[in-house]
Design a protein around this motif. Structure first.
Motif, mmCIF file in Angstrom:
data_model
loop_
_atom_site.group_PDB
_atom_site.id
_atom_site.type_symbol
_atom_site.label_atom_id
_atom_site.label_comp_id
_atom_site.label_asym_id
_atom_site.label_seq_id
_atom_site.Cartn_x
_atom_site.Cartn_y
_atom_site.Cartn_z
ATOM 1 N N GLU A 379 5.819 -0.066 -9.830
ATOM 2 C CA GLU A 379 5.191 0.407 -8.595
ATOM 3 C C GLU A 379 5.792 -0.274 -7.378
ATOM 4 O O GLU A 379 5.222 -0.247 -6.303
ATOM 5 C CB GLU A 379 3.684 0.165 -8.680
ATOM 6 C CG GLU A 379 3.046 1.028 -9.756
ATOM 7 C CD GLU A 379 1.562 0.799 -9.921
ATOM 8 O OE1 GLU A 379 1.043 -0.130 -9.290
ATOM 9 O OE2 GLU A 379 0.950 1.548 -10.683
ATOM 10 N N SER A 644 8.575 -9.112 0.488
ATOM 11 C CA SER A 644 7.942 -8.237 1.460
ATOM 12 C C SER A 644 8.581 -8.433 2.838
ATOM 13 O O SER A 644 9.115 -9.494 3.134
ATOM 14 C CB SER A 644 6.447 -8.556 1.530
ATOM 15 O OG SER A 644 5.885 -7.981 2.666
ATOM 16 N N ASN A 656 0.910 -10.346 -3.561
ATOM 17 C CA ASN A 656 -0.087 -9.648 -2.765
ATOM 18 C C ASN A 656 0.365 -8.240 -2.403
ATOM 19 O O ASN A 656 -0.411 -7.300 -2.405
ATOM 20 C CB ASN A 656 -0.375 -10.461 -1.506
ATOM 21 C CG ASN A 656 -1.572 -9.921 -0.750
ATOM 22 O OD1 ASN A 656 -2.631 -9.756 -1.322
ATOM 23 N ND2 ASN A 656 -1.384 -9.621 0.513
ATOM 24 N N GLU A 657 1.650 -8.105 -2.120
ATOM 25 C CA GLU A 657 2.176 -6.797 -1.740
ATOM 26 C C GLU A 657 2.164 -5.818 -2.915
ATOM 27 O O GLU A 657 1.985 -4.621 -2.741
ATOM 28 C CB GLU A 657 3.600 -6.939 -1.215
ATOM 29 C CG GLU A 657 3.697 -7.452 0.189
ATOM 30 C CD GLU A 657 3.191 -6.463 1.216
ATOM 31 O OE1 GLU A 657 3.582 -5.294 1.146
ATOM 32 O OE2 GLU A 657 2.393 -6.867 2.074
ATOM 33 N N VAL A 658 2.395 -6.346 -4.101
ATOM 34 C CA VAL A 658 2.399 -5.469 -5.279
ATOM 35 C C VAL A 658 0.997 -4.955 -5.533
ATOM 36 O O VAL A 658 0.778 -3.767 -5.745
ATOM 37 C CB VAL A 658 2.911 -6.230 -6.530
ATOM 38 C CG1 VAL A 658 2.764 -5.386 -7.773
ATOM 39 C CG2 VAL A 658 4.352 -6.637 -6.327
ATOM 40 N N ASN A 659 0.064 -5.863 -5.498
ATOM 41 C CA ASN A 659 -1.326 -5.488 -5.699
ATOM 42 C C ASN A 659 -2.177 -6.673 -5.240
ATOM 43 O O ASN A 659 -2.002 -7.779 -5.737
ATOM 44 C CB ASN A 659 -1.573 -5.192 -7.188
ATOM 45 C CG ASN A 659 -2.923 -4.558 -7.415
ATOM 46 O OD1 ASN A 659 -3.880 -4.839 -6.702
ATOM 47 N ND2 ASN A 659 -2.994 -3.686 -8.404
ATOM 48 N N PRO A 660 -3.070 -6.456 -4.286
ATOM 49 C CA PRO A 660 -3.871 -7.580 -3.793
ATOM 50 C C PRO A 660 -4.619 -8.304 -4.909
ATOM 51 O O PRO A 660 -4.843 -9.507 -4.819
ATOM 52 C CB PRO A 660 -4.842 -6.923 -2.821
ATOM 53 C CG PRO A 660 -4.161 -5.673 -2.394
ATOM 54 C CD PRO A 660 -3.367 -5.211 -3.569
ATOM 55 N N ILE A 661 -4.994 -7.563 -5.934
ATOM 56 C CA ILE A 661 -5.685 -8.205 -7.067
ATOM 57 C C ILE A 661 -4.745 -9.234 -7.704
ATOM 58 O O ILE A 661 -5.149 -10.347 -8.042
ATOM 59 C CB ILE A 661 -6.072 -7.141 -8.122
ATOM 60 C CG1 ILE A 661 -7.119 -6.196 -7.565
ATOM 61 C CG2 ILE A 661 -6.552 -7.807 -9.408
ATOM 62 C CD1 ILE A 661 -8.523 -6.650 -7.684
ATOM 63 N N VAL A 664 -4.511 -12.377 -5.669
ATOM 64 C CA VAL A 664 -5.668 -13.253 -5.865
ATOM 65 C C VAL A 664 -5.496 -14.081 -7.126
ATOM 66 O O VAL A 664 -5.707 -15.295 -7.137
ATOM 67 C CB VAL A 664 -6.959 -12.385 -5.959
ATOM 68 C CG1 VAL A 664 -8.108 -13.186 -6.528
ATOM 69 C CG2 VAL A 664 -7.311 -11.824 -4.594
ATOM 70 N N PHE B 456 -6.904 -2.025 -3.311
ATOM 71 C CA PHE B 456 -7.392 -2.792 -2.164
ATOM 72 C C PHE B 456 -6.262 -3.010 -1.151
ATOM 73 O O PHE B 456 -5.079 -3.027 -1.516
ATOM 74 C CB PHE B 456 -7.907 -4.155 -2.617
ATOM 75 C CG PHE B 456 -9.322 -4.114 -3.132
ATOM 76 C CD1 PHE B 456 -10.368 -3.720 -2.302
ATOM 77 C CD2 PHE B 456 -9.614 -4.472 -4.437
ATOM 78 C CE1 PHE B 456 -11.675 -3.686 -2.775
ATOM 79 C CE2 PHE B 456 -10.915 -4.444 -4.919
ATOM 80 C CZ PHE B 456 -11.937 -4.042 -4.076
ATOM 81 N N ALA B 457 -6.650 -3.178 0.085
ATOM 82 C CA ALA B 457 -5.661 -3.461 1.128
ATOM 83 C C ALA B 457 -5.186 -4.902 1.004
ATOM 84 O O ALA B 457 -5.804 -5.715 0.317
ATOM 85 C CB ALA B 457 -6.308 -3.258 2.496
ATOM 86 N N LYS B 467 1.411 3.829 -1.673
ATOM 87 C CA LYS B 467 0.529 3.519 -2.801
ATOM 88 C C LYS B 467 -0.563 4.556 -2.992
ATOM 89 O O LYS B 467 -1.418 4.404 -3.853
ATOM 90 C CB LYS B 467 -0.090 2.141 -2.605
ATOM 91 C CG LYS B 467 0.925 1.031 -2.722
ATOM 92 C CD LYS B 467 0.268 -0.298 -2.850
ATOM 93 C CE LYS B 467 1.330 -1.365 -3.071
ATOM 94 N NZ LYS B 467 0.775 -2.686 -3.197
ATOM 95 N N SER B 508 -13.557 -12.051 -5.090
ATOM 96 C CA SER B 508 -12.535 -12.466 -4.117
ATOM 97 C C SER B 508 -12.754 -11.714 -2.814
ATOM 98 O O SER B 508 -11.848 -11.085 -2.280
ATOM 99 C CB SER B 508 -11.140 -12.187 -4.683
ATOM 100 O OG SER B 508 -10.977 -12.823 -5.910
ATOM 101 N N LEU B 512 -10.115 -9.491 -0.696
ATOM 102 C CA LEU B 512 -10.148 -8.062 -0.998
ATOM 103 C C LEU B 512 -11.108 -7.261 -0.116
ATOM 104 O O LEU B 512 -10.804 -6.119 0.238
ATOM 105 C CB LEU B 512 -10.515 -7.857 -2.474
ATOM 106 C CG LEU B 512 -9.601 -8.582 -3.472
ATOM 107 C CD1 LEU B 512 -10.092 -8.396 -4.894
ATOM 108 C CD2 LEU B 512 -8.162 -8.088 -3.353
#
Lengths: 1182, 559
Positions: A379, A644, A656-661, A664, B456-457, B467, B508, B512
């Motif tokens: 992705e 990024s 974070n850019e790939v997926n914020p989850i 984290v 999420f942003a 996305k 989080s 998030l």
């Protein structure tokens, strides 16, 4: 006389042919008249299926065909039963002839049957068996008397029979008439001849068979007259075939045989033995010969093929590259062109494969071996500077190359062979141009596949595959190799993905001479597991030769190479029920050359905060995990996704850019891509370790750093996930408790991560870790056991990560108070006395220098945290500061959910306490500001600070120093508390802290006048220890034990100062002795404390004018306060409790810390609670 | 023996009876009796039949009208509800208790849909009226099902897209039930209509001996013979003598009888065709009738010729479409011709000609309404073009190429499903319905192209437009609904049903939720497990340089 059985009673049949008896209507003549549709149809045999009938049947088949051949030479080919039996007989000959060539060792067995077996059967009680045996014996005896054999002198031709089993099924036996006969119609075997024809499947005349076999049959019959005589119909058949064979060589051979040159030719064959049992005809008279197998020749034929790959690997047997439909007419396959419509498929492993349409066991590869059926699409775009992909617009894929590819080619081969093309309609065409020997080494076989955006199950053409999206995120730390292989000792890989996928990795190192890859073991730990209620799954792979042994000791195995060149990835998409292969090729670059250099690295592991500094190229800097700055910044932890273009530097390289989850989880569980001065995450850091919720830290070796535990650099910046990441602080203490293995494990984990990160930084800069000074700092007050623990940890880590040997010469432990001395720019002249107080979170270390050398050191377990600690047995947040400022800070945080929730998180966290909360408050200047103005709490700050200086001066006095210091350096985070007490950064302001210190000195030394003392505090007091340690290391190393040699322990009285090295004196300083009734030391300590408080409230209060100069609440009643703080009984009880704790819990025997501060700590805690209660009013007013 | 004897006696008696019967009755009276009785029977039967069949026919007609009123209402009401006034049910016309004939007067004539419904009503009237032709025939039963089997019903009223719709299944069942009821009612009528004349005859004409009564007579005779055995032996002898004598006269008598029977037959025929003159012409010689075979052949040939002409003049499919009607009309003509007495081919030809003329007109009127598949395709291409829809579509949301592709695809689907023939009315209805269907599809596409799902942003509250996903992925957390007027503006909501993502969000929240949500401390329950949006407006985002950035945060609370 022997006779043949007849159905007619009492009739004897002459022994001259099975059909020759009087009045037999089917005499020879009649039989001749019987017409058979030779060559036309197959007529099933209807004779009695006895073994003898079957033997006759085979000879009869030859007889019939031979007779028919006289009129029609084409009769050798046909579909009748005769043809079938002849073909089957020849098949048995050929199978055994090619026994070795066809590699039938595991498939064929033989069994020798002898007539003697009937003897036992004849005696059997079972009448049927007995009759059968007797009958058979009669038959055999009768047959043995056949003139054909008797006349040749062959006796007992039928006494033995060899039974032949193929794949455990009996298929044939030897026959004195035709050599072999088979079981007939039911023969079903899966062995193929050299021309890929399955034996017994079709009829095949002798002249149609392989030339070598034709020759063999001729030689056999020419050299074995008994065979020729016994198998006379077969011999005739052979001769008939010779007349029409297309092989000139066969005809030539026949000519030679006729001229009697057979003997030499027999040498080309050898006697066949199967499982040590010889195959023979005519009851062992004639051995069966088979061809000599020439494996070398066979392999050479394969190696000479134009289809053999050209690879950078030096393989003994480079495989052929084959593809269905690619015949390449001008190329030689084996000894011919590649057959049309040849099926190029095999389930066997490549090395065990037979070449298609041949019996040669030789490796070959085809498209499916090296190209994945489907393509993994990511992705995000891949960081192509760090993970190789071919040039072109397609950057969001993982190369669909299987692990097998690397068994035969190198990564550099792949880079030359593979192309990725995006087709107009979006599909992706992957091509592997496999170079082969054909066309004088310029030939290629194209393995290509078009991957389209369709469901995998819809793919029904091997030319096509599906593009399957994957949520995979990946990264490697550290992302480099060094020239000294011993330091390529540990790598961590991060793998994140969403549920619905399962991902496996295989790290490999290239092997240049064997058709395999060296698999590099990676221990995988899934930290946020798939069965946890979290959207993503995190897995960390540990590739290392540094491990813990069963005793929990760190060891390394330098013989075990764990470096890798590539990673194969297997993604199992559970939704699509599809498995995808791919490979990642990290571009770690050439190994970095290492030099010794003048390097040092210093680790200040504090109770609350920790700091690491290192010196390379005469420059001291804070530890970071990257090189360069700005756009040229190169993190040591390199992710698969490209950098990024947005956000702060520290965020550009993370997930974070790939997926914020993912971002984290990375921050919570692993390592931010950027830790250092250019990042939000920089040293000093909180001394906190995060442990996986599924890990029981109490178990030995339970902590594996960056797998199930990590330093949460984001602590205090980001909210950590409550259910998955358990944060633990105060890791420095409690490690001596044998019942608290978890404390030890967590401390070691914390230090290990820092030590490893620091070592990696040195490596990345090109310095040998073993040449670097590694400095760690210790509080002098550390108990022996605690010191032993620290020493053990540091020694282990140093040996495994730095020296790679037992040599600890570069590992230096320095007193926390000594090091800051060297962080000052200025120097102190000869004869000058300089005192430094390093006030940390947990300990205050005092050091006195005379002529730039430490002459006195001591340490107290009384420092910054002593103000804010909780002594409540159940509530770790039970402290007046917390009680008062918790609400205030909540109001201050206003609508900031994050600040409020962070505060709540600290309070609700199992491993954190009041000092952590106050430390969090100190992040906000308003807290410091409020404390400075807090007139009530200011009293406690003053008591805290004054106590330190008071007792320090007492120690100085007891040491009989001949000159008072003019400068007192104050370092450590606790030094900041002096600023709060002082109300101003300038501690030397008029009527400020320096004045208080001077007053205290005057009191202790009983001076008539104030001695001028200047307080010096660094802008970053926490850093001064590590930086000072590095800057002073050479001087420290000149006499590294000066601090410990001059280490004194104060009991807490005005008079007892014992040198730590004075064993005689220390013998009398046992904790157990202090609590004896006749021991007065506790009373003396109590008196000293009381004296301090009396001086504090009676004199100092007014001399320094705490109300006016420090903003202490003017309503305080010093008399009442003095009464409270000078309760000797309470003071003594407190000291006794501490001693008991030392003995029972800390298991210390000899005093290692003054008792002076123990009661003061208790007073600070108790009065902090009074301040926030109504009871404070009792200490106010007149 | 007794039995044999009795049988013999019976046999002799029977012979005697046969012999005596002619002899006992005067010759003239035989034919008179036959003729007069037959005439009377027929006359009476026809009168009763005529009187009764008229009422039966009328009653059948009434039943059919009622039936069509009923099913017509059900069908049209269904169409009105589902298609015409779907979006404005309050405007729907109520047709309950109104005759099918009056439907169109009640219906509006505004929209295309309303016009179509009127055409449907006409079609229903036509199907109903077709049944009237068979009122007096058995074929009426077959015809009752025609409406259910008709393409009008299957393709237009129901249509493929609604075939599995419960409402239409119910409609179908109701119509079937009504047809069954109607069949039963008609059957009952027919039954009553057939019995009544016979009953009347028996009851009202006591003086007339009907053949069935012979059984009683025979029984009485047997009883009599049993009682008078000797007497009958004598009589037997006499009888034999008499029979011999009678045989002599028999031939002569037979010749005369045949002649008279022939005359009587002619008379009967003339009575049937000209009942008013029956009393005068009973004994007049009557012209010979053309055989049924000839009549049938002639009619079939003529109809075949007509069929060929129609095939020549019109599209084969359209003509073949009328096959049922054609065969019905042919059968009718043959049946009615059989009841006629055609004395000459000329007479027959004239009759056929009239029938053909009438029926051809009937067929042609239907054929002319028929539209063949080829013509229908041409009309569809001409009347359904992308340009009709483009003005209503925001091509920034759905590119023109996608609209064209969609229209083309749907149009082709329609063409693929076209029947071989249809009527202009039905075709117009189909096209109009189809236009609505395309609009619905495009509207749906528009909606689909306006709604996207995102994870999420990032910490800056930004979402990369790359996305976006049209379907929910495992890591989808936000739903963005683009403004149809400005696709760079969107409202957004959290996907609260994505439980694990929301749990991660709560855990989080700083990374998030806070970048995109307004979360006040009082709305944050740190032990909360669920996110709730405050209000329904959602948050807003704007698209700049390929990134969606939060403009108005989404107010939420964690409970």
């Amino acid at each position: 006389m022997s006779h043949k059985l007849s159905l007619i009673p009492e009739q004897n049949i002459a022994n001259n042919g099975w059909n020759a008896y009087p009045n037999n209507p089917y005499d020879e003549n009649k039989i001749q008249e019987i017409k058979d549709n030779i060559s036309k149809i197959e007529v099933p045999v209807t004779s009695i299926p006895s073994p003898f009938a079957q033997m006759h049947l085979f000879e009869t088949s030859f007889t019939f065909i031979n007779k028919a051949f006289v009129d029609d030479s084409s009769v050798l080919r046909g579909k009748t039963s005769y043809h079938k039996y002849i073909s089957q007989c020849l098949d048995v000959f050929e199978i055994l002839f090619s026994y070795e060539t066809l590699k039938l060792q595991d498939r064929i067995e033989i069994q020798l049957w002898k007539k003697e077996e009937l003897t036992a059967l004849i005696k059997d009680k079972n009448v049927g068996l007995k009759t059968f045996a007797e009958t058979l014996k009669i038959f055999i005896t009768n047959y043995n008397n056949d003139r054909r054999f008797v006349n040749q002198g062959i006796s007992n031709a039928f006494d033995e029979c060899i039974l032949i089993y193929i794949d455990n099924t009996i298929v044939a036996g030897t026959s004195p008439y035709t050599g072999f006969f088979t079981t007939g119609d039911s023969v079903l075997v899966t062995i193929s001849d050299k021309q890929n024809r399955k034996f017994f499947s079709t009829n095949k005349a002798l002249y149609e068979r392989e030339e070598d076999f034709q020759k063999y049959m001729n030689v056999l019959f020419a050299t074995e007259p008994e065979v020729a005589q016994s198998f006379k119909e077969l011999q005739t058949y052979i001769k008939n075939n010779n007349t029409i064979t297309a092989s000139d060589d066969v005809r030539k051979l026949v000519g030679e045989l006729e001229r009697g040159n057979a003997t030499e030719l027999v040498r080309d064959y050898r006697i066949l033995e199967i499982n040590n049992e010889e195959i023979s005809f005519l009851s062992g008279r004639v051995p069966f010969l088979c061809e000599k197998f020439n494996s070398i020749n066979e392999q050479q034929i394969a190696k000479n093929s134009d289809f053999v790959i050209k690879t950078s690997k030096r393989l003994e047997r480079p495989p052929l590259a084959l593809l269905e439909g690619v015949t390449k007419k001008r190329w030689t396959y084996l000894d011919n062109t590649f057959p049309e419509n040849c099926i190029v498929r095999s389930t066997a492993s490549i090395e065990d494969r037979k070449l298609p349409e041949s019996v040669i066991e030789y490796p070959w590869i085809t498209r499916d071996d090296v190209l994945s059926k489907h393509l993994i699409q990511l992705e995000y775009n891949v960081n192509i500077d760090k993970y190789w992909l071919p040039q072109g617009p397609v950057k969001n894929i993982i190369l669909p190359v299987t692990p097998t590819y690397f068994n035969y080619f190198t990564i550099e081969d792949l880079k030359k062979q593979i192309t990725v093309e995006k087709l107009n309609l979006g599909a992706i065409l992957i091509t592997l141009d496999i170079p082969v020997q054909g066309d004088n080494g310029r030939g290629t076989i194209k393995f290509e596949r078009t991957y389209d955006f369709v469901a995998p199950e819809t793919i029904d053409n091997p030319d096509y595959g599906a593009v399957v999206k994957s949520s995979l995120a990946f990264g490697i730390y550290p992302f480099f190799k060094v020239s000294d292989p011993v330091f390529n000792d540990r790598y961590k890989a991060l793998s994140f993905h969403l549920k619905g996928e399962e991902i496996d990795y295989q790290f490999f190192r290239e092997e240049n001479t064997i058709p395999t890859i060296a698999k590099v073991e990676a221990h995988s730990h899934s930290r946020t597991r798939k069965d946890e209620g979290y959207p993503s799954i995190s897995t960390y792979l540990d590739i290392t030769n540094i491990t813990y042994n069963e005793q929990g000791e760190l060891t390394f195995n330098s013989n075990r190479d764990i470096t890798f060149d590539g990673i194969t990835v297997t993604v199992k998409n559970l939704d699509e029920n599809t498995t995808l292969d791919g490979c990642l090729l990290p571009l770690m670059g050439e190994p970095r050359q290492l030099i010794d250099g003048d390097t040092s690295i210093a680790f200040d592991i504090g109770t609350s905060n920790s700091f690491v500094a290192l010196k390379t190229a005469n420059q001291v800097e804070n530890l970071s995990n990257y090189e360069g700055k700005g756009s040229s910044m190169q993190p040591h932890f390199v992710l698969l996704n490209e950098r990024s273009s947005e956000g702060e530097d520290y965020k550009k390289n993370d997930l974070n850019e790939v997926n914020p989850i993912y971002g984290v989880v990375q921050d919570a569980e692993f390592l931010p891509s950027m830790v250092g001065d250019n990042s939000l995450f920089k040293f000093p850091i909180r001394s906190v370790i995060n442990v996986d919720n599924d890990t029981n830290a109490e178990e030995v070796n339970s902590i594996n750093i960056l797998s199930n535990a990590n330093i949460p650099f984001a602590f205090g910046h980001n909210v950590l996930r409550r259910e998955y990441d358990f944060s633990h602080s105060n890791i420095k203490w409690g490690v001596t408790d044998s019942k608290n293995q978890g404390a030890y494990n967590k401390l070691r984990g914390f230090i290990e991560q820092l030590a490893w990160m620091g070592r990696n930084k040195l490596l990345s800069e090109g310095y040998k870790p073993k040449a670097a000074n590694v400095i760690w700092f210790k509080p002098l007050s550390m108990g022996n056991k605690q010191m032993t623990v620290f020493n053990t940890i540091w020694n282990e880590l140093y040996m495994n990560y730095y020296s790679k040997s037992d040599n600890l010469s570069k590992l230096v432990s320095v007193t926390e108070s000594w090091a800051p001395y060297y962080s000052y720019d200025r120097t102190f002249g000869t004869g000058e006395v300089y005192m430094n107080l390093d006030i940390g979170g947990g300990t205050t270390d005092l050091i006195v220098f005379r002529n730039n050398k430490p002459t006195l050191t001591t340490s107290y377990r009384f420092a910054g945290n002593s103000l804010f600690e909780s002594y409540g047995s159940h509530n770790p947040f039970d402290n007046g500061f917390v009680s008062k400022y918790e609400d205030q800070m909540l109001k201050h945080f206003g609508s900031s959910v994050k600040k409020i929730e962070t505060m709540k998180y600290i309070k609700e966290s199992k491993g954190l306490q009041s000092t952590d909360l106050v430390s969090y408050f100190f992040n906000y200047s308003s807290f410091t500001k409020n404390l400075k103005l807090d007139s009530e709490f200011k009293l406690l700050f003053l008591i805290h600070n004054c106590a330190i200086f008071y007792h320090s001066m007492q120690i100085l006095k007891m040491s009989e120093v001949d000159k008072l210091p003019s400068y007192i350096g104050v370092s450590g985070n606790g030094a900041k508390l002096l600023e709060i007490t002082n109300g101003d950064k300038n501690l030397n302001r008029s009527q400020g802290m320096s004045k208080v210190v001077q007053l205290l000195t005057k009191e202790v030394f009983d001076l008539e006048e104030l001695h001028k003392i200047e307080l010096q505090i660094l802008s970053n007091p926490k850093e001064s220890t590590a930086i000072g340690g590095i800057q002073g290391i050479e001087k420290i190393k000149l006499d590294p034990t000066l601090d410990t040699e001059n280490y004194y322990i104060s009991i807490g009285t005005k008079e007892d100062l014992i040198k730590d090295t004075d064993a005689e004196s220390k013998r009398n300083l046992k904790y157990a002795d202090f609590i004896k009734e006749d021991n007065t030391k506790i009373d003396e300590v109590s008196e000293n404390i009381v004296s301090f408080f009396e001086y504090f409230f009676d004199s100092l209060w007014y001399q320094a004018d705490f109300v006016k100069n420090f903003g202490v609440d003017k309503s305080y009643n010093t008399d009442k306060l003095k009464v409270f703080f000078t309760n000797a009984s309470k003071i003594k009880n407190t000291i006794r409790e501490v001693i008991n704790h030392k003995i029972e819990v800390e298991q210390e025997s000899i005093i290692n810390d003054t008792f002076f501060f123990e009661a003061i700590k208790a007073y600070l805690y108790a009065f902090s609670k009074i301040i926030v209660s109504d009871a404070i009013n009792e200490f106010k007013g007149a | 023996m007794k039995y044999t004897y009795s049988l013999h006696i019976a046999f002799i008696s029977f012979l005697m009876l046969l012999g005596c019967s002619d002899r006992l009755e005067p010759e003239g009276s035989i034919e008179n009796t036959i003729d007069s009785n037959k005439e009377e029977i027929e006359q009476l039967g026809e009168e009763i039949f005529e009187r009764d069949s008229i009422s039966v026919v009328e009653r059948k007609k009434e039943l059919i009208i009622k039936f069509y009123d009923k099913i017509g209402y059900k069908m049209i009401d269904r169409v009105l509800t589902d298609r015409v006034y779907k979006s404005s049910p309050e405007n729907k016309i109520v047709l309950k208790s109104i005759s099918l004939n009056e439907f169109n007067s009640k219906l509006k004539n505004g929209t295309e849909s309303e016009k179509n419904v009127k055409l449907y009503v006409k079609s229903l009237v036509k199907y109903r009226d077709m049944l009237f032709l068979d009122l007096a025939k058995d074929s009426i039963y077959k015809g009752l099902d025609n409406i259910l089997k008709s393409r009008f019903y299957i393709d237009t009223i129901v249509g493929k897209e609604r075939i599995s719709n419960e409402l239409y299944i119910k409609l179908n069942d109701e119509i079937k039930a009504n047809i069954d009821t109607l069949k039963n009612d008609i059957e009952e009528l027919d039954l009553k209509g057939n019995q009544k004349p016979l009953e009347n005859l028996v009851k009202e004409e006591n003086g007339i001996t009907i053949p069935d009564e012979g059984k009683n007579k025979f029984k009485k005779l047997i009883e009599f013979i049993k009682k008078q055995g000797l007497l009958f032996l004598i009589l037997l002898l006499v009888s034999i003598i008499l029979n011999i004598l009678q045989y002599i006269f028999y031939k002569k008598k037979r010749r005369q009888l045949n002649s008279k029977l022939s005359k009587a037959t002619e008379k009967l025929a003339s009575i049937k065709t000209k009942p008013e003159n029956k009393s005068d012409d009973v004994f007049k010689p009557k012209p010979s009738k053309l055989s049924d075979h000839i009549v049938k052949n002639k009619i079939e040939n003529a109809y075949e010729t007509m069929h060929k002409t129609l095939l020549h003049n019109y599209h084969r499919n359209c003509v073949e479409d009328q096959e049922v009607t054609y065969n019905t009309l042919l059968s009718d003509t043959i049946a009615s011709a059989r009841s006629e007495r055609f004395t000459s081919e000329q007479e027959l030809t004239s009759y056929i000609s009239k029938q053909i003329q009438k029926h051809r007109a009937l067929l042609e009127s239907d054929i002319q309404e028929c539209v063949s598949q080829d013509v229908a395709i041409q009309q569809i291409h001409a009347r359904i073009t992308t340009e009709d829809f483009l003005p209503t579509i925001n091509t920034a949301i759905i590119p023109e190429s996608e609209v064209r592709a969609k229209v083309q695809l749907l149009r082709q689907n329609l063409i693929n499903e076209l029947p071989l023939t249809t009527t202009q009315e039905v075709l117009s209805g189909i096209i109009n319905d189809f236009k609505q269907s395309i609009e619905t599809h495009l509207h749906k596409m528009l909606q689909e192209n306006l709604v996207f799902y995102f994870p999420f942003a990032d910490v800056r509250g930004a979402l990369s437009d790359e996305k976006k996903s049209k379907t929910k992925a495992r890591d989808s957390a936000l739903q963005l609904s683009l403004s149809p007027d400005n696709v760079t503006q969107a409202t957004f909501h959290l996907l609260l049903d994505q439980e694990q993502m929301m749990q991660a969000g709560i855990m989080s929240y700083d990374s998030l939720l806070l970048p995109i949500c307004e979360l006040k401390p009082e709305n944050f329950n740190s032990s909360g497990t669920r996110i709730e949006e405050i209000g329904t407006q959602g948050g807003t985002m704007t698209l700049e340089d390929g990134k969606w950035r939060v403009k108005d945060k989404l107010p939420i609370k964690i409970v």
